[in-house]
Scaffold this motif. Structure first.
Motif, PDB file in Angstrom:
ATOM      1  N   GLU A  41       0.859  -1.176   0.000  1.00  0.00           N
ATOM      2  CA  GLU A  41       0.000   0.000   0.000  1.00  0.00           C
ATOM      3  C   GLU A  41       0.898   1.228   0.000  1.00  0.00           C
ATOM      4  OE1 GLU A  41      -2.678   2.423   3.131  1.00  0.00           O
ATOM      5  OE2 GLU A  41      -3.097   0.268   3.037  1.00  0.00           O
ATOM      6  N   LEU A  42       0.747   2.055  -1.004  1.00  0.00           N
ATOM      7  CA  LEU A  42       1.574   3.251  -1.149  1.00  0.00           C
ATOM      8  C   LEU A  42       1.057   4.383  -0.267  1.00  0.00           C
ATOM      9  CD1 LEU A  42       2.046   3.120  -5.016  1.00  0.00           C
ATOM     10  CD2 LEU A  42       3.531   2.181  -3.234  1.00  0.00           C
ATOM     11  N   GLY A  43       1.829   5.444  -0.189  1.00  0.00           N
ATOM     12  CA  GLY A  43       1.479   6.589   0.644  1.00  0.00           C
ATOM     13  C   GLY A  43       0.159   7.228   0.284  1.00  0.00           C
ATOM     14  N   ASP A  44      -0.250   7.179  -0.998  1.00  0.00           N
ATOM     15  CA  ASP A  44      -1.511   7.783  -1.425  1.00  0.00           C
ATOM     16  C   ASP A  44      -2.699   6.850  -1.245  1.00  0.00           C
ATOM     17  OD1 ASP A  44      -1.187   5.930  -3.462  1.00  0.00           O
ATOM     18  OD2 ASP A  44      -1.055   7.406  -5.075  1.00  0.00           O
ATOM     19  N   GLU A  49       1.164  -4.425  -6.922  1.00  0.00           N
ATOM     20  CA  GLU A  49       1.670  -5.793  -6.827  1.00  0.00           C
ATOM     21  C   GLU A  49       3.194  -5.745  -6.792  1.00  0.00           C
ATOM     22  OE1 GLU A  49      -0.050  -8.770  -6.648  1.00  0.00           O
ATOM     23  OE2 GLU A  49      -1.824  -7.486  -6.411  1.00  0.00           O
ATOM     24  N   VAL A  50       3.781  -6.575  -5.966  1.00  0.00           N
ATOM     25  CA  VAL A  50       5.236  -6.693  -5.885  1.00  0.00           C
ATOM     26  C   VAL A  50       5.630  -8.025  -6.514  1.00  0.00           C
ATOM     27  CG1 VAL A  50       7.226  -6.903  -4.342  1.00  0.00           C
ATOM     28  CG2 VAL A  50       5.365  -5.304  -3.794  1.00  0.00           C
ATOM     29  N   ASN A  51       6.490  -7.977  -7.517  1.00  0.00           N
ATOM     30  CA  ASN A  51       7.025  -9.167  -8.185  1.00  0.00           C
ATOM     31  C   ASN A  51       8.474  -8.882  -8.537  1.00  0.00           C
ATOM     32  OD1 ASN A  51       4.626 -10.906  -8.431  1.00  0.00           O
ATOM     33  ND2 ASN A  51       3.841  -9.164  -9.597  1.00  0.00           N
ATOM     34  N   ARG A 105       3.135   2.474   3.041  1.00  0.00           N
ATOM     35  CA  ARG A 105       2.606   2.491   4.410  1.00  0.00           C
ATOM     36  C   ARG A 105       2.562   1.080   4.996  1.00  0.00           C
ATOM     37  NH1 ARG A 105       1.074   7.293   5.852  1.00  0.00           N
ATOM     38  NH2 ARG A 105       0.329   8.783   4.322  1.00  0.00           N
ATOM     39  N   ARG A 106       2.358   0.103   4.123  1.00  0.00           N
ATOM     40  CA  ARG A 106       2.291  -1.293   4.567  1.00  0.00           C
ATOM     41  C   ARG A 106       2.569  -2.198   3.384  1.00  0.00           C
ATOM     42  NH1 ARG A 106      -2.522  -2.361   7.582  1.00  0.00           N
ATOM     43  NH2 ARG A 106      -2.627  -0.178   8.062  1.00  0.00           N
ATOM     44  N   PHE A 107       2.979  -3.436   3.687  1.00  0.00           N
ATOM     45  CA  PHE A 107       3.112  -4.455   2.652  1.00  0.00           C
ATOM     46  C   PHE A 107       3.047  -5.833   3.288  1.00  0.00           C
ATOM     47  CE2 PHE A 107       7.644  -3.141   3.346  1.00  0.00           C
ATOM     48  CZ  PHE A 107       8.142  -4.316   3.892  1.00  0.00           C
ATOM     49  N   HIS A 108       2.732  -6.802   2.454  1.00  0.00           N
ATOM     50  CA  HIS A 108       2.777  -8.210   2.845  1.00  0.00           C
ATOM     51  C   HIS A 108       3.464  -8.932   1.703  1.00  0.00           C
ATOM     52  CE1 HIS A 108       1.262 -12.357   3.594  1.00  0.00           C
ATOM     53  NE2 HIS A 108       1.696 -12.001   4.788  1.00  0.00           N
ATOM     54  N   ILE A 109       4.697  -9.394   1.939  1.00  0.00           N
ATOM     55  CA  ILE A 109       5.549  -9.972   0.903  1.00  0.00           C
ATOM     56  C   ILE A 109       6.008 -11.356   1.352  1.00  0.00           C
ATOM     57  CG2 ILE A 109       7.705  -9.672  -0.394  1.00  0.00           C
ATOM     58  CD1 ILE A 109       5.683  -7.422  -0.904  1.00  0.00           C
ATOM     59  N   LEU A 116       7.468 -11.187   4.991  1.00  0.00           N
ATOM     60  CA  LEU A 116       7.824  -9.857   5.475  1.00  0.00           C
ATOM     61  C   LEU A 116       6.536  -9.041   5.494  1.00  0.00           C
ATOM     62  CD1 LEU A 116      10.852  -9.253   3.066  1.00  0.00           C
ATOM     63  CD2 LEU A 116      10.974 -10.099   5.409  1.00  0.00           C
ATOM     64  N   VAL A 117       6.187  -8.490   6.665  1.00  0.00           N
ATOM     65  CA  VAL A 117       4.951  -7.725   6.787  1.00  0.00           C
ATOM     66  C   VAL A 117       5.264  -6.396   7.460  1.00  0.00           C
ATOM     67  CG1 VAL A 117       2.631  -7.674   7.771  1.00  0.00           C
ATOM     68  CG2 VAL A 117       3.587  -9.844   6.968  1.00  0.00           C
ATOM     69  N   LEU A 118       4.938  -5.300   6.774  1.00  0.00           N
ATOM     70  CA  LEU A 118       5.082  -3.957   7.322  1.00  0.00           C
ATOM     71  C   LEU A 118       3.694  -3.446   7.663  1.00  0.00           C
ATOM     72  CD1 LEU A 118       6.925  -1.383   7.776  1.00  0.00           C
ATOM     73  CD2 LEU A 118       6.091  -0.655   5.526  1.00  0.00           C
ATOM     74  N   GLU A 119       3.546  -2.939   8.900  1.00  0.00           N
ATOM     75  CA  GLU A 119       2.262  -2.409   9.357  1.00  0.00           C
ATOM     76  C   GLU A 119       2.516  -1.193  10.224  1.00  0.00           C
ATOM     77  OE1 GLU A 119      -0.490  -6.278   9.893  1.00  0.00           O
ATOM     78  OE2 GLU A 119       1.044  -6.015  11.434  1.00  0.00           O
ATOM     79  N   PRO A 120       1.479  -0.372  10.407  1.00  0.00           N
ATOM     80  CA  PRO A 120       1.629   0.698  11.390  1.00  0.00           C
ATOM     81  C   PRO A 120       1.942   0.085  12.755  1.00  0.00           C
ATOM     82  CG  PRO A 120      -0.327   1.035  10.054  1.00  0.00           C
ATOM     83  CD  PRO A 120       0.202  -0.331   9.727  1.00  0.00           C
TER      84      PRO A 120
END
Length: 174
Positions: A41-44, A49-51, A105-109, A116-120
């Protein structure tokens, strides 16, 4: 005529031995193809998709290590591939060139068996972000942490991090 039988038995034993040993050769074969895949999820607020491929392959007799579109001839893959993160502390976002061309802002890879999971993160955290590597929650300790993907000739062997501290506030009673 007596020689025909021993030769055919030797040939038969040779064939049986080569068939039985073929799987052993395949198991020892080097090379791998992995993919950082998932969503970010981007800042906006938009989602991408991540590949991003990561591989060690033989092409026309030459071994190549590939990361994304870049490749280099090598006799063995590097011991690790580093993802360099850049944190934007004011907006609690992270930039990783391999995942998106903008702050996230977040990702699930996933890559191989790793996630790898980025969250607030907790508001008490100075950067407001939390990163989980294989379900191990961590907080950012500095603005430029690193995630290292360790590997050998056969594939990914692990994931290490630098610039994070273990998030002990997330312990749960199970």
């Amino acid at each position: 005529m007596r020689l025909a039988k021993p030769i055919s038995v030797a040939l038969l034993l040779s064939c049986i031995w080569s068939i039985g040993s073929a799987p052993v050769w395949a198991e020892n074969e080097q090379g791998f193809q992995e993919l950082f895949s998932g969503t970010a999820e981007l800042g906006d607020g938009s989602t991408v998709e991540v590949n991003f491929p990561l591989s060690f392959e033989e092409v026309n007799g030459t071994w190549y290590f590939r990361a994304g579109r870049q490749q280099i001839a090598m006799s063995a893959p590097p011991q690790q591939y580093n993802l360099q993160l850049a944190v934007q502390p004011d907006d609690s976002m992270v930039y990783i060139a391999e995942f998106a061309n903008r702050y996230m802002r977040r990702f699930h890879i996933t890559i191989g068996e790793h996630s790898l999971v980025l969250e607030p993160g907790p508001s008490s955290n100075r950067y407001g972000l939390s990163l989980s590597i294989d379900n191990r929650p961590m907080l950012f300790e500095r603005r430029t942490p690193t995630i290292s993907i360790t590997m050998d000739e056969n594939g990914i062997t692990g994931v290490r991090s630098d610039g994070f501290v273990r998030d002990l506030s997330s312990r749960r009673v199970e």
